[in-house]
Design a protein around this motif. Structure first.
Motif, PDB file in Angstrom:
ATOM      1  N   VAL A  44      79.079  27.523 -43.848  1.00 20.60           N
ATOM      2  CA  VAL A  44      78.752  28.936 -44.099  1.00 20.60           C
ATOM      3  C   VAL A  44      77.279  29.194 -43.802  1.00 20.60           C
ATOM      4  O   VAL A  44      76.925  30.195 -43.189  1.00 20.60           O
ATOM      5  N   TYR A  45      76.418  28.284 -44.207  1.00 17.72           N
ATOM      6  CA  TYR A  45      74.983  28.405 -43.921  1.00 17.72           C
ATOM      7  C   TYR A  45      74.745  28.520 -42.414  1.00 17.72           C
ATOM      8  O   TYR A  45      73.918  29.297 -41.962  1.00 17.72           O
ATOM      9  N   GLY A  46      75.495  27.739 -41.638  1.00 16.95           N
ATOM     10  CA  GLY A  46      75.347  27.761 -40.186  1.00 16.95           C
ATOM     11  C   GLY A  46      76.017  28.946 -39.513  1.00 16.95           C
ATOM     12  O   GLY A  46      75.808  29.187 -38.332  1.00 16.95           O
ATOM     13  N   GLY A  47      76.841  29.687 -40.247  1.00 16.88           N
ATOM     14  CA  GLY A  47      77.455  30.893 -39.685  1.00 16.88           C
ATOM     15  C   GLY A  47      78.813  30.691 -39.050  1.00 16.88           C
ATOM     16  O   GLY A  47      79.219  31.478 -38.190  1.00 16.88           O
ATOM     17  N   ILE A  48      79.558  29.688 -39.457  1.00 13.60           N
ATOM     18  CA  ILE A  48      80.879  29.423 -38.875  1.00 13.60           C
ATOM     19  C   ILE A  48      81.820  30.604 -39.100  1.00 13.60           C
ATOM     20  O   ILE A  48      81.715  31.309 -40.096  1.00 13.60           O
ATOM     21  N   ARG A  49      82.729  30.813 -38.165  1.00 10.96           N
ATOM     22  CA  ARG A  49      83.682  31.923 -38.272  1.00 10.96           C
ATOM     23  C   ARG A  49      85.070  31.457 -38.691  1.00 10.96           C
ATOM     24  O   ARG A  49      85.786  32.160 -39.396  1.00 10.96           O
ATOM     25  N   ALA A  50      85.463  30.266 -38.237  1.00  2.00           N
ATOM     26  CA  ALA A  50      86.812  29.772 -38.538  1.00  2.00           C
ATOM     27  C   ALA A  50      86.786  28.251 -38.598  1.00  2.00           C
ATOM     28  O   ALA A  50      86.065  27.609 -37.831  1.00  2.00           O
ATOM     29  N   VAL A  51      87.585  27.662 -39.521  1.00  2.00           N
ATOM     30  CA  VAL A  51      87.638  26.209 -39.661  1.00  2.00           C
ATOM     31  C   VAL A  51      89.063  25.731 -39.879  1.00  2.00           C
ATOM     32  O   VAL A  51      89.901  26.453 -40.413  1.00  2.00           O
ATOM     33  N   TYR A  52      89.267  24.481 -39.486  1.00  2.00           N
ATOM     34  CA  TYR A  52      90.477  23.737 -39.843  1.00  2.00           C
ATOM     35  C   TYR A  52      90.006  22.485 -40.567  1.00  2.00           C
ATOM     36  O   TYR A  52      89.071  21.812 -40.111  1.00  2.00           O
ATOM     37  N   ALA A  53      90.652  22.146 -41.672  1.00  2.00           N
ATOM     38  CA  ALA A  53      90.368  20.907 -42.391  1.00  2.00           C
ATOM     39  C   ALA A  53      91.662  20.145 -42.588  1.00  2.00           C
ATOM     40  O   ALA A  53      92.657  20.728 -43.035  1.00  2.00           O
ATOM     41  N   GLY A  54      91.652  18.867 -42.267  1.00  2.00           N
ATOM     42  CA  GLY A  54      92.811  18.034 -42.560  1.00  2.00           C
ATOM     43  C   GLY A  54      93.049  17.995 -44.059  1.00  2.00           C
ATOM     44  O   GLY A  54      94.166  18.149 -44.535  1.00  2.00           O
ATOM     45  N   VAL A  55      91.955  17.803 -44.811  1.00  2.00           N
ATOM     46  CA  VAL A  55      91.967  17.837 -46.270  1.00  2.00           C
ATOM     47  C   VAL A  55      90.876  18.811 -46.698  1.00  2.00           C
ATOM     48  O   VAL A  55      89.736  18.716 -46.234  1.00  2.00           O
ATOM     49  N   LEU A  56      91.233  19.734 -47.563  1.00  2.00           N
ATOM     50  CA  LEU A  56      90.307  20.772 -48.024  1.00  2.00           C
ATOM     51  C   LEU A  56      90.327  20.820 -49.543  1.00  2.00           C
ATOM     52  O   LEU A  56      91.407  20.830 -50.149  1.00  2.00           O
ATOM     53  N   SER A  57      89.139  20.856 -50.153  1.00  2.00           N
ATOM     54  CA  SER A  57      89.102  20.971 -51.615  1.00  2.00           C
ATOM     55  C   SER A  57      89.250  22.445 -52.018  1.00  2.00           C
ATOM     56  O   SER A  57      88.924  23.353 -51.252  1.00  2.00           O
ATOM     57  N   GLU A  58      89.742  22.653 -53.226  1.00  2.00           N
ATOM     58  CA  GLU A  58      89.901  24.017 -53.743  1.00  2.00           C
ATOM     59  C   GLU A  58      88.557  24.732 -53.805  1.00  2.00           C
ATOM     60  O   GLU A  58      88.478  25.936 -53.531  1.00  2.00           O
ATOM     61  N   LEU A  59      87.485  24.005 -54.146  1.00  2.00           N
ATOM     62  CA  LEU A  59      86.159  24.614 -54.199  1.00  2.00           C
ATOM     63  C   LEU A  59      85.698  25.040 -52.804  1.00  2.00           C
ATOM     64  O   LEU A  59      85.071  26.088 -52.638  1.00  2.00           O
ATOM     65  N   ALA A  60      86.010  24.245 -51.798  1.00  6.01           N
ATOM     66  CA  ALA A  60      85.650  24.592 -50.421  1.00  6.01           C
ATOM     67  C   ALA A  60      86.415  25.833 -49.976  1.00  6.01           C
ATOM     68  O   ALA A  60      85.846  26.725 -49.336  1.00  6.01           O
ATOM     69  N   LEU A  61      87.688  25.903 -50.316  1.00  8.42           N
ATOM     70  CA  LEU A  61      88.488  27.079 -49.974  1.00  8.42           C
ATOM     71  C   LEU A  61      87.869  28.332 -50.569  1.00  8.42           C
ATOM     72  O   LEU A  61      87.750  29.364 -49.896  1.00  8.42           O
ATOM     73  N   ALA A  62      87.433  28.253 -51.821  1.00  4.91           N
ATOM     74  CA  ALA A  62      86.812  29.408 -52.477  1.00  4.91           C
ATOM     75  C   ALA A  62      85.526  29.824 -51.759  1.00  4.91           C
ATOM     76  O   ALA A  62      85.266  31.017 -51.586  1.00  4.91           O
ATOM     77  N   VAL A  63      84.728  28.852 -51.314  1.00  5.96           N
ATOM     78  CA  VAL A  63      83.493  29.147 -50.574  1.00  5.96           C
ATOM     79  C   VAL A  63      83.823  29.897 -49.287  1.00  5.96           C
ATOM     80  O   VAL A  63      83.215  30.922 -48.962  1.00  5.96           O
ATOM     81  N   PHE A  64      84.797  29.392 -48.539  1.00  9.47           N
ATOM     82  CA  PHE A  64      85.174  30.030 -47.281  1.00  9.47           C
ATOM     83  C   PHE A  64      85.738  31.426 -47.503  1.00  9.47           C
ATOM     84  O   PHE A  64      85.415  32.363 -46.776  1.00  9.47           O
ATOM     85  N   GLN A  65      86.577  31.574 -48.498  1.00  3.33           N
ATOM     86  CA  GLN A  65      87.168  32.885 -48.779  1.00  3.33           C
ATOM     87  C   GLN A  65      86.092  33.899 -49.149  1.00  3.33           C
ATOM     88  O   GLN A  65      86.115  35.031 -48.670  1.00  3.33           O
ATOM     89  N   LYS A  66      85.139  33.504 -49.966  1.00  2.00           N
ATOM     90  CA  LYS A  66      84.052  34.393 -50.380  1.00  2.00           C
ATOM     91  C   LYS A  66      83.215  34.822 -49.172  1.00  2.00           C
ATOM     92  O   LYS A  66      82.752  35.954 -49.096  1.00  2.00           O
ATOM     93  N   ALA A  67      83.043  33.913 -48.212  1.00  4.41           N
ATOM     94  CA  ALA A  67      82.225  34.191 -47.028  1.00  4.41           C
ATOM     95  C   ALA A  67      83.011  34.861 -45.902  1.00  4.41           C
ATOM     96  O   ALA A  67      82.443  35.209 -44.869  1.00  4.41           O
ATOM     97  N   GLY A  68      84.321  35.016 -46.071  1.00  9.57           N
ATOM     98  CA  GLY A  68      85.131  35.654 -45.030  1.00  9.57           C
ATOM     99  C   GLY A  68      85.421  34.753 -43.838  1.00  9.57           C
ATOM    100  O   GLY A  68      85.689  35.247 -42.739  1.00  9.57           O
ATOM    101  N   VAL A  69      85.396  33.450 -44.046  1.00  7.34           N
ATOM    102  CA  VAL A  69      85.681  32.487 -42.976  1.00  7.34           C
ATOM    103  C   VAL A  69      87.195  32.259 -42.916  1.00  7.34           C
ATOM    104  O   VAL A  69      87.832  32.054 -43.940  1.00  7.34           O
TER     105      VAL A  69
END
Length: 136
Positions: A67-92
């Motif tokens: 998010v700091y770097g400005g990513i627009r879209a990501v795929y994660a093989g394994v994603l933590s619930e906290l990471a999902l919340a970060v991405f959702q808040k940032a609109g990623v």
């Protein structure tokens, strides 16, 4: 710019841990953890602005760095619930293979130390400062 599906395929085929596509540039790494992200962000704080990424494992630390770097879209093989919340808040835009409560450490005895370092942090710039100190 490569699409998420293509990045995901390259991640597997090239045995990478992380791949980022921005405009006509590809960043690839086989290094574990957040080290590649910290390195690329030190070189160019906006290296992934508007780009897409695929990563084997994304916890809150990596999510805040993306998010700091400005990513627009990501795929994660394994994603933590906290990471999902970060991405959702940032609109990623986020796709993932498996959602887990938290990322485990390499010994599988507890939480990932990087995710623990930023547990109470919501500001991506603050997270980059903290994680940059931890990754020398």
């Amino acid at each position: 710019m490569e699409e998420i599906k293509t990045l995901r395929e390259r991640l597997e085929k090239e045995h990478l841990t992380c791949i980022v596509s921005r405009e006509d540039t590809l960043y690839r790494s086989q290094a574990r953890g957040i080290r590649p992200l910290v390195t690329w962000l030190r070189e160019d704080p906006h290296f992934c602005r508007g780009g897409r990424a695929a990563d084997r494992v994304i916890g809150k630390a990596a999510a805040l760095l993306f998010v700091y770097g400005g990513i627009r879209a990501v795929y994660a093989g394994v994603l933590s619930e906290l990471a999902l919340a970060v991405f959702q808040k940032a609109g990623v835009e986020v796709e993932y293979g498996r959602l887990v409560p938290f990322i485990v450490n390499r010994d599988r005895t507890g939480r990932c130390p990087m995710e623990t370092l930023v547990a109470g942090v919501d500001d991506p710039a603050e997270a980059f400062a903290i994680l940059g100190q931890a990754v020398k």
